[in-house]
Design a protein around this motif. Structure first.
Motif, mmCIF file in Angstrom:
data_model
loop_
_atom_site.group_PDB
_atom_site.id
_atom_site.type_symbol
_atom_site.label_atom_id
_atom_site.label_comp_id
_atom_site.label_asym_id
_atom_site.label_seq_id
_atom_site.Cartn_x
_atom_site.Cartn_y
_atom_site.Cartn_z
ATOM 1 N N PRO A 2 0.813 -1.212 0.000
ATOM 2 C CA PRO A 2 0.000 0.000 0.000
ATOM 3 C C PRO A 2 0.850 1.268 0.000
ATOM 4 C CG PRO A 2 -0.650 -1.477 1.793
ATOM 5 C CD PRO A 2 0.575 -2.051 1.156
ATOM 6 N N LYS A 3 0.368 2.277 -0.692
ATOM 7 C CA LYS A 3 1.046 3.568 -0.732
ATOM 8 C C LYS A 3 0.256 4.642 -0.012
ATOM 9 C CE LYS A 3 4.658 3.760 -3.302
ATOM 10 N NZ LYS A 3 5.911 4.157 -2.788
ATOM 11 N N HIS A 4 -0.993 4.369 0.325
ATOM 12 C CA HIS A 4 -1.831 5.332 1.035
ATOM 13 C C HIS A 4 -2.624 4.588 2.085
ATOM 14 C CE1 HIS A 4 -0.928 7.325 -2.716
ATOM 15 N NE2 HIS A 4 -0.983 8.428 -1.996
ATOM 16 N N VAL A 5 -2.677 5.139 3.251
ATOM 17 C CA VAL A 5 -3.397 4.518 4.351
ATOM 18 C C VAL A 5 -4.369 5.538 4.912
ATOM 19 C CG1 VAL A 5 -3.176 3.457 6.610
ATOM 20 C CG2 VAL A 5 -1.405 3.066 4.896
ATOM 21 N N GLY A 32 -2.281 10.798 -9.587
ATOM 22 C CA GLY A 32 -1.405 9.728 -10.031
ATOM 23 C C GLY A 32 -0.909 8.806 -8.931
ATOM 24 N N LEU A 33 -1.538 8.817 -7.768
ATOM 25 C CA LEU A 33 -1.083 7.985 -6.667
ATOM 26 C C LEU A 33 -2.010 6.795 -6.465
ATOM 27 C CD1 LEU A 33 -0.214 10.868 -4.220
ATOM 28 C CD2 LEU A 33 1.389 9.459 -5.516
ATOM 29 N N PRO A 95 7.790 3.549 3.401
ATOM 30 C CA PRO A 95 7.759 4.810 4.144
ATOM 31 C C PRO A 95 7.177 5.974 3.344
ATOM 32 C CG PRO A 95 10.011 4.214 3.587
ATOM 33 C CD PRO A 95 9.146 3.053 3.202
ATOM 34 N N GLU A 96 7.033 5.803 2.037
ATOM 35 C CA GLU A 96 6.400 6.843 1.218
ATOM 36 C C GLU A 96 4.871 6.727 1.234
ATOM 37 O OE1 GLU A 96 7.786 9.560 -0.391
ATOM 38 O OE2 GLU A 96 9.432 8.940 0.908
ATOM 39 N N THR A 97 4.348 5.753 1.963
ATOM 40 C CA THR A 97 2.907 5.593 2.110
ATOM 41 C C THR A 97 2.307 6.870 2.673
ATOM 42 O OG1 THR A 97 3.079 3.211 2.448
ATOM 43 C CG2 THR A 97 1.136 4.292 3.361
ATOM 44 N N ARG A 98 1.195 7.282 2.117
ATOM 45 C CA ARG A 98 0.441 8.424 2.653
ATOM 46 C C ARG A 98 -0.502 7.875 3.709
ATOM 47 N NH1 ARG A 98 4.239 9.834 -0.743
ATOM 48 N NH2 ARG A 98 4.025 11.948 -1.539
ATOM 49 N N PHE A 99 -0.362 8.363 4.915
ATOM 50 C CA PHE A 99 -1.078 7.838 6.077
ATOM 51 C C PHE A 99 -2.069 8.897 6.532
ATOM 52 C CE2 PHE A 99 -1.685 6.134 10.290
ATOM 53 C CZ PHE A 99 -1.365 4.792 10.186
ATOM 54 N N THR A 139 7.484 6.893 11.157
ATOM 55 C CA THR A 139 7.539 5.857 10.116
ATOM 56 C C THR A 139 6.999 6.369 8.786
ATOM 57 O OG1 THR A 139 7.277 4.150 11.820
ATOM 58 C CG2 THR A 139 6.820 3.499 9.543
ATOM 59 N N PHE A 140 5.970 7.216 8.852
ATOM 60 C CA PHE A 140 5.316 7.735 7.650
ATOM 61 C C PHE A 140 5.383 9.254 7.650
ATOM 62 C CE2 PHE A 140 3.207 3.763 8.827
ATOM 63 C CZ PHE A 140 3.519 3.002 7.718
ATOM 64 N N PRO A 141 6.436 9.824 7.070
ATOM 65 C CA PRO A 141 6.566 11.282 7.066
ATOM 66 C C PRO A 141 5.424 11.997 6.338
ATOM 67 C CG PRO A 141 8.517 10.234 6.083
ATOM 68 C CD PRO A 141 7.544 9.154 6.426
ATOM 69 N N HIS A 142 4.706 11.265 5.486
ATOM 70 C CA HIS A 142 3.555 11.839 4.775
ATOM 71 C C HIS A 142 2.288 11.370 5.479
ATOM 72 C CE1 HIS A 142 6.203 13.093 1.549
ATOM 73 N NE2 HIS A 142 6.704 11.876 1.551
ATOM 74 N N ALA A 143 2.046 11.916 6.663
ATOM 75 C CA ALA A 143 0.876 11.544 7.454
ATOM 76 C C ALA A 143 0.136 12.807 7.873
ATOM 77 C CB ALA A 143 1.311 10.753 8.686
ATOM 78 N N VAL A 144 -1.185 12.717 7.902
ATOM 79 C CA VAL A 144 -2.010 13.839 8.349
ATOM 80 C C VAL A 144 -3.152 13.308 9.214
ATOM 81 C CG1 VAL A 144 -1.502 15.302 6.349
ATOM 82 C CG2 VAL A 144 -3.532 13.837 6.320
#
Length: 188
Positions: A2-5, A32-33, A95-99, A139-144
């Motif tokens: 998975p790339k997005h959570v 595109g994700l 780690p590039e997963t969007r969380f 773990t997931f720098p791309h998290a909001v």
């Protein structure tokens, strides 16, 4: 992988999770994700409906359940009883997963900050939930965190402030969703 959570829960059940999940997922896919989902929620029937719909829309979905905050485990079953998933195993995801966590971030402070702060009898988490949340953010720098509580009320709840120090927080509105997606798309 998975790339997005997406993680969803709390009072969000009253704001239309199907619309939220689909809208946010489509915004990300339009850029595109690949989209995956993860969830939390005490309102199991509503969430199951959302993720049933999401599975038909998105190719790569992984979801988990939890209530109020994250302790030692996420759960792969909606009743949060039979299939525990150790939070430490999240490191196996890219780690590039969007969380994306969706929830009101309002809870009793002890649930977030006490070593065994779980509200469930017999659940001993070993670490405060705040440490689990920091682990996820690291773990997931791309998290909001998307919050259905209006931003003008955030300063009145201690746990919202604590979680805002860990995750960038956005209102659960169309404007907030757009800001969250823009934030998630940054490459730094």
């Amino acid at each position: 992988m998975p790339k997005h959570v997406f993680v969803t829960g709390g009072v969000v059940s009253s704001v239309g999770k199907g619309v939220l999940g689909a809208s946010l997922g489509l915004l990300l896919e339009a850029r595109g994700l690949k989209v995956s989902m993860m969830k939390l929620d005490p309102y199991i029937n509503v969430v199951q409906t959302l993720f049933h719909y999401a599975r038909s829309q998105f190719k790569d979905i992984k979801h988990f359940y939890f209530h109020n905050t994250i302790y030692r485990h996420l759960w792969e079953d909606p009743r949060r009883y039979y299939k525990p998933f150790p939070v430490e195993e999240l490191v196996r995801l890219d780690p590039e997963t969007r969380f994306i966590i969706v929830g009101d971030a309002s809870m009793a402070p002890y649930e977030l900050m006490s070593q065994d702060g779980s509200i469930y009898f017999g659940e001993h988490s070993g670490k405060p939930s705040i440490e689990r949340l920091r682990f996820i953010a690291h773990t997931f720098p791309h998290a909001v965190w998307l919050n259905p509580v209006p931003a003008y009320e955030w300063n009145y709840t201690r746990t919202i402030g604590v979680i805002r120090d860990i995750f960038p927080m956005f209102e659960l509105t169309l404007d907030g969703l757009e800001k969250a997606v823009t934030h998630l798309m940054r490459r730094n």
